[in-house]
Design an enzyme around this catalytic site. Structure first.
Site, PDB file in Angstrom:
ATOM      1  CG  ASP A 168      38.111  36.794  39.171  1.00  0.00           C
ATOM      2  OD1 ASP A 168      39.048  36.943  38.368  1.00  0.00           O
ATOM      3  OD2 ASP A 168      38.123  37.268  40.322  1.00  0.00           O
ATOM      4  CD  GLU A 199      39.806  38.563  35.157  1.00  0.00           C
ATOM      5  OE1 GLU A 199      40.846  38.934  35.723  1.00  0.00           O
ATOM      6  OE2 GLU A 199      38.659  38.905  35.506  1.00  0.00           O
ATOM      7  CG  ASP A 205      37.588  37.061  44.333  1.00  0.00           C
ATOM      8  OD1 ASP A 205      38.551  37.386  43.617  1.00  0.00           O
ATOM      9  OD2 ASP A 205      37.652  36.967  45.564  1.00  0.00           O
TER      10      ASP A 205
END
Length: 166
Positions: free
Chosen positions: A7, A67, A140
């Site tokens: 992330d 991501e 996160d």
């Protein structure tokens, strides 16, 4: 197969590592690489690259799922996340990993069944799917694990369709 989920962020980059063998998926590790906001952007990006390289060497993933940044009204924030994403892709690719990118809505839909799920809902579903007693402390890290889980589901779905076409 060992998957590294990422992330990206320039202040907090979440990572999550899971193993998948057939229908079984297990939690390996997760965490956050933190950078002080007062550090110049170049130094933050170097730190992210170096620390992510350490994670890759320590856990030896087979591939990385990153991501992709969403685009919002705040162009500056989107640009920063894009830089962190590029660093994550570069660190993984330079380590010989195949890299797969997934947009946030797809990750959320795969994990919780709804592409606009709240962060806490995604974190709870990650914990449930990985048999964790509680959700990761960091959003996160939870998002990174969700990205890795999304990749496994994508691979499994592709395998089903491939078998059907044979």
């Amino acid at each position: 197969m060992r998957i590294l989920g990422i992330d990206p962020g320039t202040r907090h980059l979440g990572y999550g590592i899971i193993d998948s063998s057939g229908p079984e998926t297990t939690f390996v590790a997760c965490g956050v690489i933190n950078c002080r906001e007062t550090l110049p952007m170049t130094e933050r990006l170097v730190r992210l690259y170096e620390e992510l390289g350490k994670v890759i060497r320590e856990f030896g993933p087979d591939c990385a799922a990153v991501e992709s940044p969403f685009f919002s009204e705040n162009a500056r924030s989107a640009m920063a996340i894009g830089k962190a994403q590029a660093v994550a892709i570069l660190a993984a690719a330079n380590s010989g990993l195949s890299v797969f990118e997934y947009p946030p809505a797809k990750i959320k839909a795969r994990i919780s069944g709804f592409g606009a799920s709240a962060k806490d809902q995604v974190a709870r579903m990650v914990a449930l799917q990985l048999g964790m007693t509680e959700a990761p402390a960091s959003a996160d890290a939870a998002d990174a694990l969700a990205c890795a889980l999304c990749h496994i589901q994508e691979v499994q779905t592709a395998a089903v369709f491939e078998r059907r076409s044979d």
